[in-house]
Design a protein around this motif. Structure first.
Motif, mmCIF file in Angstrom:
data_model
loop_
_atom_site.group_PDB
_atom_site.id
_atom_site.type_symbol
_atom_site.label_atom_id
_atom_site.label_comp_id
_atom_site.label_asym_id
_atom_site.label_seq_id
_atom_site.Cartn_x
_atom_site.Cartn_y
_atom_site.Cartn_z
ATOM 1 N N SER A 1 25.245 21.776 31.651
ATOM 2 C CA SER A 1 26.912 21.611 30.765
ATOM 3 C C SER A 1 26.673 21.721 29.712
ATOM 4 C CB SER A 1 28.091 21.306 31.087
ATOM 5 O OG SER A 1 29.035 20.916 29.499
ATOM 6 N N LEU A 2 27.025 23.212 28.131
ATOM 7 C CA LEU A 2 27.020 22.610 27.210
ATOM 8 C C LEU A 2 28.088 22.180 26.402
ATOM 9 C CD1 LEU A 2 25.975 26.119 26.508
ATOM 10 C CD2 LEU A 2 24.713 24.157 26.426
ATOM 11 N N GLN B 1 20.884 28.770 38.090
ATOM 12 C CA GLN B 1 19.845 29.857 37.761
ATOM 13 C C GLN B 1 18.540 29.536 37.028
ATOM 14 O OE1 GLN B 1 21.100 32.715 37.494
ATOM 15 N NE2 GLN B 1 23.987 32.239 37.744
ATOM 16 N N GLY C 1 28.837 26.021 31.668
ATOM 17 C CA GLY C 1 28.110 26.342 32.720
ATOM 18 C C GLY C 1 28.048 25.091 34.175
ATOM 19 N N CYS D 1 25.733 32.435 31.601
ATOM 20 C CA CYS D 1 25.239 31.299 32.528
ATOM 21 C C CYS D 1 26.024 30.181 32.569
ATOM 22 C CB CYS D 1 23.703 31.044 32.500
ATOM 23 S SG CYS D 1 22.790 31.965 33.030
ATOM 24 N N HIS D 2 26.587 30.072 31.193
ATOM 25 C CA HIS D 2 26.998 29.615 30.300
ATOM 26 C C HIS D 2 28.476 29.340 30.137
ATOM 27 C CE1 HIS D 2 24.008 26.507 29.363
ATOM 28 N NE2 HIS D 2 23.116 27.569 28.788
ATOM 29 N N ASN D 3 29.809 29.507 31.225
ATOM 30 C CA ASN D 3 30.716 29.828 30.771
ATOM 31 C C ASN D 3 31.747 28.989 31.638
ATOM 32 O OD1 ASN D 3 31.186 30.755 34.045
ATOM 33 N ND2 ASN D 3 29.890 32.094 33.446
ATOM 34 N N ARG E 1 20.846 23.720 38.466
ATOM 35 C CA ARG E 1 22.013 23.753 38.475
ATOM 36 C C ARG E 1 22.329 24.214 36.664
ATOM 37 N NH1 ARG E 1 25.143 18.850 37.710
ATOM 38 N NH2 ARG E 1 25.322 19.406 35.508
ATOM 39 N N VAL E 2 22.787 24.679 36.013
ATOM 40 C CA VAL E 2 22.991 24.700 35.142
ATOM 41 C C VAL E 2 23.818 23.758 34.486
ATOM 42 C CG1 VAL E 2 24.337 26.747 33.159
ATOM 43 C CG2 VAL E 2 23.525 27.933 34.947
ATOM 44 N N ASN F 1 31.651 19.911 37.951
ATOM 45 C CA ASN F 1 30.590 21.457 37.765
ATOM 46 C C ASN F 1 30.439 21.331 39.832
ATOM 47 O OD1 ASN F 1 29.266 20.926 35.675
ATOM 48 N ND2 ASN F 1 28.760 18.499 35.983
ATOM 49 N N SER G 1 27.128 27.202 38.524
ATOM 50 C CA SER G 1 25.553 28.706 39.189
ATOM 51 C C SER G 1 24.590 27.831 39.731
ATOM 52 C CB SER G 1 26.334 29.438 38.508
ATOM 53 O OG SER G 1 25.741 29.826 37.553
ATOM 54 N N CYS H 1 23.982 34.226 26.594
ATOM 55 C CA CYS H 1 23.395 33.431 27.480
ATOM 56 C C CYS H 1 24.630 32.833 28.166
ATOM 57 C CB CYS H 1 24.552 32.066 25.461
ATOM 58 S SG CYS H 1 23.234 32.728 24.199
#
Length: 309
Positions: free
Chosen positions: A248-249, A214, A209, A202-204, A245-246, A94, A212, A199
């Motif tokens: 993580s998935l 968002q 995630g 933002c989740h890359n 902060r986006v 992150n 960034s 999706c």
């Protein structure tokens, strides 16, 4: 030899070089001795004023994928906070820490929870006094840091080194990206939808995630609360309300409940809500099922440092 290298590079590019997601590395370099000391501290309630609330109290790394499965966490004397505990897994990937990104790295992040009156409620001085009064820890810190006087900065460095090691490689999706396995029809269709609907914007990246800030509520306005742990709390800029902060998935099927306030109980609901507020779509049950099937491929292996020696 050059031909072999070219072939390997070609295979890597074919597997995931053009994808917006990269696999977690199978291993990461870290100071094992320092991390093992950090592991002791992470599980030890000596760092909390009530001698009960360890870091692991809110971040169960063995059974709950580094979270606590509560809407908001409990801390010192069971006081409730106002934020859902983010996972400590894969935090090294992150770019900032905490929902509002107020910490720049893992070391800086340690200072927050320990001094927070609702979490561990300790001062830096109190932590140093407790640890220096422990022959066990004085011996451990002397061996790792070569010091006869334990300082809080040593504590932060040790815990951060342990958290650095908490990566979860070899998920099914990582293996798919490396060309080692195939996804099921439902899983691959879910991944395609994930990209097609947006999706992925933002989740890359490695963590899907965490790289960034968002806003939740881009298309439709999302309710804002005064105590929301968003960027507004730091900047006081109106534009930063509901900017986070986006997250993580990675391991997302195991880090429920969802969102900064833990109000969303299921992954299916989380997908539908985000699609509506940020993308402007109301998804069908079939679309949600496929996206969730893809998200479940993101569950990785238990970090190596948590396995028995």
């Amino acid at each position: 030899m050059l031909i072999i290298i070219i072939i390997l590079i070609t295979l890597i590019n074919t597997a995931y070089g053009y994808e917006p997601v990269q696999p977690i590395p199978k291993s990461i370099e870290y100071d094992r001795e320092k991390a093992e000391l950090g592991k002791l501290l992470f599980f030890d309630p000596i760092l909390a004023k009530d001698n009960r609330t360890s870091c692991a109290y809110c971040h169960d790394v063995y059974n709950k994928c580094g979270t606590d499965h509560r809407p908001v966490s409990k801390g010192f004397h069971d006081k409730k906070g106002n934020v859902n505990a983010l996972t400590v897994f894969n935090t090294i990937f992150n770019f900032r820490l905490f929902w509002n990104g107020r910490a720049k790295d893992l070391v800086e992040q340690i200072y927050g929870p320990i001094q927070n009156p609702v979490e561990m409620n300790m001062s830096i001085k109190e932590v140093e006094e407790r640890l220096n009064n422990s022959p066990f820890y004085r011996k451990k810190f002397r061996k790792v840091f070569g010091t006869d006087r334990i300082k809080f900065e040593h504590v932060a460095q040790a815990i951060a080194e342990f958290e650095k090691a908490l990566i979860t490689p070899d998920s099914k999706f990582d293996k798919f990206l490396r060309g080692e396995v195939e996804l099921s029809k439902e899983e691959i269709e879910g991944y395609k939808l994930f990209k097609k609907l947006g999706c992925i914007s933002c989740h890359n990246g490695v963590n899907l995630g965490g790289n960034s800030f968002q806003k939740i509520g881009v298309v439709h306005s999302y309710p804002w609360h005064e105590n929301s742990p968003d960027r507004y709390q730091i900047t006081k800029n109106e534009f930063d309300k509901n900017v986070f902060r986006v997250p993580s998935l990675r391991n997302i099927d195991c880090t429920y409940p969802y969102f900064h306030d833990g109000r969303v109980k299921t992954l299916e609901d989380a997908v539908q809500i985000m699609a509506f507020y940020n993308l402007g779509f109301k998804l069908s049950k079939d679309e949600i099922q496929k996206i969730v099937a893809f998200l479940k491929t993101l569950r990785g292996k238990l970090p190596e440092i948590l396995k028995e020696n």
